[in-house]
Structures are given as structure tokens and as C-alpha cells.
Design a protein around this motif. Structure first.
Motif, short mmCIF file in Angstrom:
data_model
loop_
_atom_site.label_atom_id
_atom_site.label_comp_id
_atom_site.label_asym_id
_atom_site.label_seq_id
_atom_site.Cartn_x
_atom_site.Cartn_y
_atom_site.Cartn_z
N PRO A 142 93.84 65.66 17.46
CA PRO A 142 94.97 66.30 18.15
C PRO A 142 95.20 65.76 19.56
CG PRO A 142 93.62 67.94 17.04
CD PRO A 142 92.86 66.66 16.97
N ALA A 143 94.16 65.25 20.19
CA ALA A 143 94.33 64.68 21.53
C ALA A 143 94.89 63.26 21.46
CB ALA A 143 92.98 64.67 22.27
N LEU A 144 94.56 62.53 20.40
CA LEU A 144 95.02 61.14 20.27
C LEU A 144 96.43 61.04 19.70
CD1 LEU A 144 91.83 59.36 18.91
CD2 LEU A 144 92.84 59.09 21.17
N ALA A 145 96.79 61.94 18.79
CA ALA A 145 98.07 61.82 18.09
C ALA A 145 99.28 61.72 19.04
CB ALA A 145 98.24 63.00 17.13
N ARG A 158 96.66 51.13 20.57
CA ARG A 158 95.24 51.52 20.60
C ARG A 158 95.03 52.90 19.99
NH1 ARG A 158 95.50 47.71 24.43
NH2 ARG A 158 96.71 48.88 25.93
N ALA A 159 95.98 53.81 20.20
CA ALA A 159 95.87 55.14 19.59
C ALA A 159 95.92 55.04 18.07
CB ALA A 159 96.98 56.04 20.10
N ALA A 160 96.82 54.22 17.55
CA ALA A 160 96.92 54.04 16.10
C ALA A 160 95.64 53.44 15.54
CB ALA A 160 98.12 53.15 15.76
N GLU A 161 95.12 52.44 16.22
CA GLU A 161 93.88 51.82 15.76
C GLU A 161 92.74 52.82 15.76
OE1 GLU A 161 91.07 47.90 16.64
OE2 GLU A 161 92.68 48.42 18.03
N ALA A 162 92.66 53.63 16.80
CA ALA A 162 91.60 54.64 16.89
C ALA A 162 91.72 55.65 15.75
CB ALA A 162 91.66 55.34 18.24
N LEU A 163 92.93 56.09 15.47
CA LEU A 163 93.13 57.05 14.39
C LEU A 163 92.76 56.43 13.04
CD1 LEU A 163 96.47 58.64 15.61
CD2 LEU A 163 94.27 59.81 15.42
N GLY A 164 93.06 55.16 12.86
CA GLY A 164 92.68 54.49 11.63
C GLY A 164 91.17 54.40 11.49
N ALA A 171 94.19 62.54 10.87
CA ALA A 171 94.58 61.22 11.40
C ALA A 171 95.65 60.60 10.53
CB ALA A 171 93.36 60.32 11.50
N LEU A 172 95.48 60.69 9.21
CA LEU A 172 96.47 60.14 8.30
C LEU A 172 97.81 60.84 8.47
CD1 LEU A 172 97.40 58.40 5.97
CD2 LEU A 172 96.33 60.04 4.39
N ALA A 173 97.79 62.16 8.62
CA ALA A 173 99.04 62.90 8.79
C ALA A 173 99.79 62.46 10.05
CB ALA A 173 98.75 64.40 8.85
N ALA A 174 99.05 62.23 11.13
CA ALA A 174 99.68 61.81 12.38
C ALA A 174 100.30 60.42 12.22
CB ALA A 174 98.66 61.80 13.51
N LEU A 175 99.59 59.51 11.58
CA LEU A 175 100.09 58.15 11.38
C LEU A 175 101.28 58.14 10.42
CD1 LEU A 175 96.64 56.38 11.13
CD2 LEU A 175 98.34 55.97 12.92
N TRP A 176 101.19 58.91 9.35
CA TRP A 176 102.27 58.92 8.37
C TRP A 176 103.54 59.53 8.96
CZ3 TRP A 176 102.67 56.12 4.21
CH2 TRP A 176 103.75 56.35 3.35
N ASP A 177 103.39 60.53 9.79
CA ASP A 177 104.56 61.11 10.46
C ASP A 177 105.27 60.06 11.30
OD1 ASP A 177 106.14 63.56 11.40
OD2 ASP A 177 105.41 62.74 13.29
N GLU A 178 104.50 59.22 11.97
CA GLU A 178 105.11 58.16 12.78
C GLU A 178 105.74 57.09 11.89
OE1 GLU A 178 106.38 56.93 16.44
OE2 GLU A 178 105.29 58.77 15.91
N PHE A 179 105.15 56.85 10.74
CA PHE A 179 105.72 55.91 9.78
C PHE A 179 107.06 56.42 9.24
CE2 PHE A 179 106.21 54.36 5.41
CZ PHE A 179 106.06 52.98 5.58
N GLU A 180 107.10 57.70 8.92
CA GLU A 180 108.31 58.30 8.36
C GLU A 180 109.39 58.52 9.41
OE1 GLU A 180 109.20 58.97 5.37
OE2 GLU A 180 107.54 59.62 4.11
N ASN A 181 109.01 58.94 10.59
CA ASN A 181 109.95 59.31 11.64
C ASN A 181 109.78 58.38 12.83
OD1 ASN A 181 110.85 61.90 10.28
ND2 ASN A 181 108.67 62.31 10.53
N ARG A 182 110.14 57.13 12.62
CA ARG A 182 109.85 56.09 13.60
C ARG A 182 110.60 56.33 14.92
NH1 ARG A 182 110.59 54.30 8.79
NH2 ARG A 182 112.79 53.82 9.12
N ARG A 183 109.83 56.41 15.99
CA ARG A 183 110.43 56.56 17.32
C ARG A 183 110.64 55.20 17.97
NH1 ARG A 183 107.06 60.48 15.93
NH2 ARG A 183 107.58 62.64 16.38
N TYR A 184 110.03 54.16 17.40
CA TYR A 184 110.16 52.80 17.91
C TYR A 184 110.45 51.88 16.73
CZ TYR A 184 107.97 54.96 21.95
OH TYR A 184 107.70 55.78 22.99
#
Length: 276
Positions: A142-145, A158-164, A171-184
């Protein structure tokens, strides 16, 4: 008592080499000690541990250079001094203390590392994130996401690498949310991190590769290639042959798939070489 015994074991001549003379000479002496420590010299290792235990007595440049190689000489006796340096804003080597805590697997550093995520210095934040990834405690997700949305690209990476590295459902939920709802637009770091969840992630990526959104197909291809898994090959081959979609940054899905296949083969070759 124990600390005193350790100090008596240190070669005092070596200690003077790190305390006396101009900084350039002391840095060269440190380099030589690190070489000796890497070769197994017990005296050199103990001198380097003394530097970490008595860190306020040494120049910050020496401390930071030593902590870059903490795995060469570090041991359990450095736990308390590393935790002290991690919280020591006056000495101002928190980034390198974080590096040492990661290298030596000091789990007690986690609260201090989480606190450093709001540090004023980017290098301290960077090393805190890296260390949290290495230590692998799921409680910090929750602190890294939120850092996946950071304005600094390197911090997002670095945050993505750490979560991986940490793994787990959160961790997967946080990464997948960014994959689905791309802010960049460019999220290669998200794709790489998602590949760490293979093989379980592959069906989800295969489904994403059939999306109407060419950006999603593009990054699914990148992630599938990074898994190094044969189950990704049919989808990558289909995208390479048939997909003419392009992304918002003019990336071609077919090209991403072609590169993904190349990456997959390289990963497999590297694994085969290690195993042989």
C-alpha cells in the motif's frame, strides 16, 4: 562489551588509512580494502565493518562507497549501526544505509524505509523503494502502489520493479490497475513487472492481447515476451503476423510482438545456459 571486543580486533593501521590524509587518498585506501575483502581478507572485512559501526567518525564519501559493496564484508553485527544510519538525518547517508540494509536482508529496516518514501532527496527515495523490493515484505505494497503515479519516471519504474519482486495479490492488483488504466503512455516498466507473475498472469495477458485497444495489445505483447514462457508464443506470433494497430505514441503492435518474441527467446537461452 561485544562492540568493544570487535573494535580491538580491528587493524588500527588500516583504520588510520581511512581517517588520516586527504580524501582522495582515503578513498583509494578504501578501494584497496574492498579488493582485499573480496579476496577473503578477514582483517580488511573487519576494518570495513568498523567503518559502518562507527560511521560518524568517517567521511560520508567513504561510507557511501563502502555501502555500495556491503555484501562483500557485511554481517549481522552491522544491523544496529545500519538502522541508526537509516534514521540519521544529520549524517545524511540514509540512501546508502538503505542500500546496506537491502544487501544484508535487514527486515527491521522496513518501517524506516517506508518513512523514507517521503524523503526530500530523490536518491533516498530511490534506494528506499529498491530496498523494500529486495526485502520483499507484502505489507509495504500500500505504501509503494501510489508511487506508480509519481511525476518522476524513474520513481515509477523502481516502484513497479519493487512490486514485481515482492509479488502477491496486492502487488499484482496495483500493477494490473496501472496496466488497465494507464496514466502514462509508455509503461514498459509495468509490462516488465507483470511478467514476474508468470505463468499465472499469462491468460490475463493473452486476453488483453485481444483487446480493441491497440495500446493494451502493445503492452500485453511486451509483457508476454518478458515472461520467457512458451505459452506466450502463439499470441505473439499472431500479433506479429496480423496486427496492424498503432499506439498513441506511434508504436506498432506487430513490432512489439516481434521484439517480444526476440526477448522471450533470449530469456529462454539464458535460462538454458545457466542450467547447463
Amino acid at each position: 562489551m561485544i562492540a568493544t571486543r570487535y573494535r580491538w580486533a580491528v587493524n588500527q593501521a588500516d583504520v588510520r588509512l581511512l581517517k588520516d590524509g586527504d580524501l582522495e587518498t582515503r578513498e583509494e585506501n578504501l578501494r584497496q580494502l574492498l579488493v582485499q575483502a573480496e579476496d577473503g581478507d578477514a582483517s580488511a572485512k573487519e576494518t570495513l565493518r568498523a567503518l559502518v559501526r562507527d560511521y560518524p567518525d568517517y567521511h560520508r564519501s567513504l561510507y557511501s562507497r563502502a555501502m555500495n559493496r556491503a555484501e562483500v564484508f557485511g554481517d549481522d553485527t552491522l544491523r544496529e549501526p545500519l538502522l541508526a544510519a537509516l534514521a540519521d538525518t544529520r549524517y545524511n547517508c540514509q540512501a546508502w544505509a538503505a542500500m546496506g540494509c537491502a544487501a544484508l536482508g535487514i527486515g527491521d529496516a522496513i518501517p524506516g524505509l517506508v518513512a523514507m518514501l517521503d524523503h526530500a532527496q530523490d536518491i533516498a527515495r530511490d534506494q528506499a523503494v529498491i530496498a523494500l523490493g529486495v526485502l520483499g515484505d507484502e505489507s509495504v505494497v500500500p505504501a509503494l502502489a501510489p508511487l506508480l503515479h509519481d511525476s518522476i519516471t524513474g520513481m515509477r519504474e523502481r516502484a513497479a520493479e519493487a512490486l514485481g519482486m515482492i509479488g502477491g495479490d496486492a502487488a499484482l492488483a496495483a500493477l494490473w490497475d496501472e496496466f488497465e488504466n494507464r496514466r502514462y503512455y509508455r509503461i514498459g516498466y509495468i509490462a516488465s513487472a507483470l511478467s514476474e507473475f508468470a505463468p499465472a498472469i499469462i491468460p490475463r495477458l493473452v486476453e488483453a492481447a485481444a483487446s480493441d485497444d491497440p495500446d493494451k495489445r502493445y503492452w500485453a505483447a511486451v509483457a508476454l515476451g518478458s515472461t520467457g514462457d512458451d505459452r506466450a508464443i502463439p499470441t505473439l506470433e499472431r500479433l506479429m503476423a496480423d496486427d496492424r494497430g498503432s499506439t498513441v505514441f506511434d508504436g506498432m503492435v506487430s513490432v512489439a510482438a516481434k521484439k517480444g518474441l526476440r526477448t522471450l527467446r533470449r530469456i529462454q537461452a539464458a535460462i538454458a545456459a545457466r542450467e547447463s
